[in-house]
Scaffold this motif. Structure first.
Motif, PDB file in Angstrom:
ATOM      1  N   SER A  54       0.697  -1.224  -0.008  1.00  0.00           N
ATOM      2  CA  SER A  54       0.025  -0.083   0.000  1.00  0.00           C
ATOM      3  C   SER A  54       0.876   1.379  -0.087  1.00  0.00           C
ATOM      4  O   SER A  54       0.555   2.163  -0.810  1.00  0.00           O
ATOM      5  CB  SER A  54      -1.078  -0.034   1.154  1.00  0.00           C
ATOM      6  N   LEU A  55       1.946   1.177   0.821  1.00  0.00           N
ATOM      7  CA  LEU A  55       2.658   2.362   0.836  1.00  0.00           C
ATOM      8  C   LEU A  55       3.392   2.651  -0.537  1.00  0.00           C
ATOM      9  O   LEU A  55       3.660   3.625  -0.913  1.00  0.00           O
ATOM     10  CB  LEU A  55       3.936   2.230   2.015  1.00  0.00           C
ATOM     11  N   PHE A  56       4.076   1.565  -1.038  1.00  0.00           N
ATOM     12  CA  PHE A  56       4.804   1.571  -2.394  1.00  0.00           C
ATOM     13  C   PHE A  56       3.703   2.353  -3.342  1.00  0.00           C
ATOM     14  O   PHE A  56       4.229   3.060  -4.170  1.00  0.00           O
ATOM     15  CB  PHE A  56       5.113   0.428  -2.828  1.00  0.00           C
ATOM     16  N   THR A  57       2.631   1.759  -3.454  1.00  0.00           N
ATOM     17  CA  THR A  57       1.729   2.279  -4.399  1.00  0.00           C
ATOM     18  C   THR A  57       1.150   3.759  -4.285  1.00  0.00           C
ATOM     19  O   THR A  57       0.991   4.494  -5.088  1.00  0.00           O
ATOM     20  CB  THR A  57       0.288   1.507  -4.446  1.00  0.00           C
ATOM     21  N   LEU A  58       1.241   3.979  -2.766  1.00  0.00           N
ATOM     22  CA  LEU A  58       0.682   5.330  -2.476  1.00  0.00           C
ATOM     23  C   LEU A  58       2.104   6.430  -3.007  1.00  0.00           C
ATOM     24  O   LEU A  58       1.890   7.299  -3.407  1.00  0.00           O
ATOM     25  CB  LEU A  58       0.736   5.863  -0.981  1.00  0.00           C
ATOM     26  N   PHE A  59       3.156   6.034  -2.909  1.00  0.00           N
ATOM     27  CA  PHE A  59       4.376   6.823  -3.175  1.00  0.00           C
ATOM     28  C   PHE A  59       4.819   6.837  -4.699  1.00  0.00           C
ATOM     29  O   PHE A  59       5.066   7.776  -5.321  1.00  0.00           O
ATOM     30  CB  PHE A  59       5.688   6.318  -2.506  1.00  0.00           C
ATOM     31  N   SER A  60       4.628   5.523  -5.391  1.00  0.00           N
ATOM     32  CA  SER A  60       5.000   5.351  -6.708  1.00  0.00           C
ATOM     33  C   SER A  60       3.486   5.639  -7.497  1.00  0.00           C
ATOM     34  O   SER A  60       3.982   6.051  -8.758  1.00  0.00           O
ATOM     35  CB  SER A  60       5.524   4.057  -7.050  1.00  0.00           C
ATOM     36  N   GLY A  61       2.528   5.460  -7.274  1.00  0.00           N
ATOM     37  CA  GLY A  61       1.368   5.721  -8.053  1.00  0.00           C
ATOM     38  C   GLY A  61       1.063   4.568  -9.012  1.00  0.00           C
ATOM     39  O   GLY A  61       0.125   4.578  -9.839  1.00  0.00           O
ATOM     40  N   ARG A  62       1.819   3.639  -8.616  1.00  0.00           N
ATOM     41  CA  ARG A  62       1.496   2.153  -9.459  1.00  0.00           C
ATOM     42  C   ARG A  62       1.655   0.901  -8.760  1.00  0.00           C
ATOM     43  O   ARG A  62       2.399   1.038  -7.616  1.00  0.00           O
ATOM     44  CB  ARG A  62       2.412   2.057 -10.780  1.00  0.00           C
ATOM     45  N   PRO A  63       1.233  -0.228  -9.067  1.00  0.00           N
ATOM     46  CA  PRO A  63       1.547  -1.375  -8.136  1.00  0.00           C
ATOM     47  C   PRO A  63       2.875  -1.759  -8.342  1.00  0.00           C
ATOM     48  O   PRO A  63       3.503  -1.393  -9.319  1.00  0.00           O
ATOM     49  CB  PRO A  63       0.697  -2.502  -8.829  1.00  0.00           C
ATOM     50  N   TYR A  64       3.317  -2.365  -7.640  1.00  0.00           N
ATOM     51  CA  TYR A  64       4.732  -3.098  -7.502  1.00  0.00           C
ATOM     52  C   TYR A  64       4.880  -4.279  -8.560  1.00  0.00           C
ATOM     53  O   TYR A  64       3.702  -4.957  -8.564  1.00  0.00           O
ATOM     54  CB  TYR A  64       5.279  -3.388  -6.415  1.00  0.00           C
ATOM     55  N   VAL A  65       5.821  -4.575  -9.083  1.00  0.00           N
ATOM     56  CA  VAL A  65       6.259  -5.717 -10.061  1.00  0.00           C
ATOM     57  C   VAL A  65       7.263  -6.572  -9.148  1.00  0.00           C
ATOM     58  O   VAL A  65       7.775  -6.088  -7.967  1.00  0.00           O
ATOM     59  CB  VAL A  65       7.004  -5.377 -11.199  1.00  0.00           C
ATOM     60  N   ALA A  66       7.319  -7.603  -9.682  1.00  0.00           N
ATOM     61  CA  ALA A  66       8.430  -8.705  -8.928  1.00  0.00           C
ATOM     62  C   ALA A  66       9.536  -8.277  -8.525  1.00  0.00           C
ATOM     63  O   ALA A  66      10.236  -8.561  -7.504  1.00  0.00           O
ATOM     64  CB  ALA A  66       8.188 -10.202  -9.557  1.00  0.00           C
ATOM     65  N   ALA A  67       9.986  -7.552  -9.404  1.00  0.00           N
ATOM     66  CA  ALA A  67      11.670  -7.014  -9.287  1.00  0.00           C
ATOM     67  C   ALA A  67      11.583  -6.058  -8.142  1.00  0.00           C
ATOM     68  O   ALA A  67      12.713  -5.765  -7.645  1.00  0.00           O
ATOM     69  CB  ALA A  67      12.195  -6.376 -10.461  1.00  0.00           C
ATOM     70  N   GLU A  68      10.387  -5.532  -7.645  1.00  0.00           N
ATOM     71  CA  GLU A  68      10.202  -4.412  -6.474  1.00  0.00           C
ATOM     72  C   GLU A  68       9.908  -4.913  -5.317  1.00  0.00           C
ATOM     73  O   GLU A  68       9.622  -4.305  -4.171  1.00  0.00           O
ATOM     74  CB  GLU A  68       9.574  -3.234  -6.836  1.00  0.00           C
ATOM     75  N   LEU A  69       9.991  -6.366  -5.024  1.00  0.00           N
ATOM     76  CA  LEU A  69       9.469  -6.921  -3.937  1.00  0.00           C
ATOM     77  C   LEU A  69      10.313  -6.590  -2.761  1.00  0.00           C
ATOM     78  O   LEU A  69       9.588  -6.422  -1.545  1.00  0.00           O
ATOM     79  CB  LEU A  69       9.322  -8.629  -4.040  1.00  0.00           C
ATOM     80  N   GLU A  70      11.311  -6.446  -2.969  1.00  0.00           N
ATOM     81  CA  GLU A  70      12.214  -6.063  -1.693  1.00  0.00           C
ATOM     82  C   GLU A  70      12.116  -4.883  -1.190  1.00  0.00           C
ATOM     83  O   GLU A  70      11.839  -4.548  -0.079  1.00  0.00           O
ATOM     84  CB  GLU A  70      13.975  -6.306  -2.271  1.00  0.00           C
ATOM     85  N   THR A  71      11.913  -3.852  -2.134  1.00  0.00           N
ATOM     86  CA  THR A  71      11.429  -2.413  -1.704  1.00  0.00           C
ATOM     87  C   THR A  71      10.073  -2.722  -0.740  1.00  0.00           C
ATOM     88  O   THR A  71      10.039  -1.766   0.071  1.00  0.00           O
ATOM     89  CB  THR A  71      11.295  -1.623  -3.018  1.00  0.00           C
ATOM     90  N   VAL A  72       9.147  -3.296  -1.184  1.00  0.00           N
ATOM     91  CA  VAL A  72       7.763  -3.377  -0.630  1.00  0.00           C
ATOM     92  C   VAL A  72       8.079  -4.145   0.634  1.00  0.00           C
ATOM     93  O   VAL A  72       7.585  -3.551   1.643  1.00  0.00           O
ATOM     94  CB  VAL A  72       7.008  -4.169  -1.638  1.00  0.00           C
ATOM     95  N   ARG A  73       8.815  -4.839   0.914  1.00  0.00           N
ATOM     96  CA  ARG A  73       9.204  -5.661   2.120  1.00  0.00           C
ATOM     97  C   ARG A  73       9.956  -4.395   3.228  1.00  0.00           C
ATOM     98  O   ARG A  73       9.672  -4.605   4.368  1.00  0.00           O
ATOM     99  CB  ARG A  73      10.071  -6.774   1.931  1.00  0.00           C
TER     100      ARG A  73
END
Length: 80
Positions: free
Chosen positions: A6-25
Motif C-alpha cells: 500500500s505504501l509503495f503504491t501510494l508513493f509510486s502511483g502504481r502497483p509493484y512488480v516482482a523485481a520491486e518486492l524487496e522495496t515493498v518488504r
C-alpha cells in the motif's frame, strides 16, 4: 507485506512488480518499526491522543474534499 504494498503504491502511483518486492518488504518493515517505536517511546495515552488528532485531520480533509468535489445542487436536493 500488504502495508508495504500500500505504501509503495501510494508513493509510486502504481502497483509493484516482482523485481520491486524487496522495496515493498522494506517499506512494510519500516512501517512496523515506526509503529512499534511510537508505542514504546511514548505512553499509550499520548499515542492515542496523537492518533486521534491525526484522525480528526483526516476527517476534516475528507469533509473539505467532499465540499469541493460534490456539486452544490446535490446538497440542495438532500435538504428537500
Amino acid at each position: 507485506m500488504n502495508a508495504g504494498a500500500s505504501l509503495f503504491t501510494l508513493f509510486s502511483g502504481r502497483p509493484y512488480v516482482a523485481a520491486e518486492l524487496e522495496t515493498v518488504r522494506i517499506l512494510g518493515i519500516a512501517l512496523l518499526a515506526s509503529t512499534f517505536f511510537c508505542i514504546v517511546r511514548a505512553r499509550i495515552e499520548r499515542t492515542i491522543k496523537i492518533v486521534m488528532a491525526f484522525s480528526d485531520l483526516v476527517l476534516t480533509g475528507l469533509v473539505l474534499v467532499t465540499l469541493i468535489v460534490v456539486p452544490p445542487d446535490y446538497f440542495v436536493c438532500l435538504l428537500w
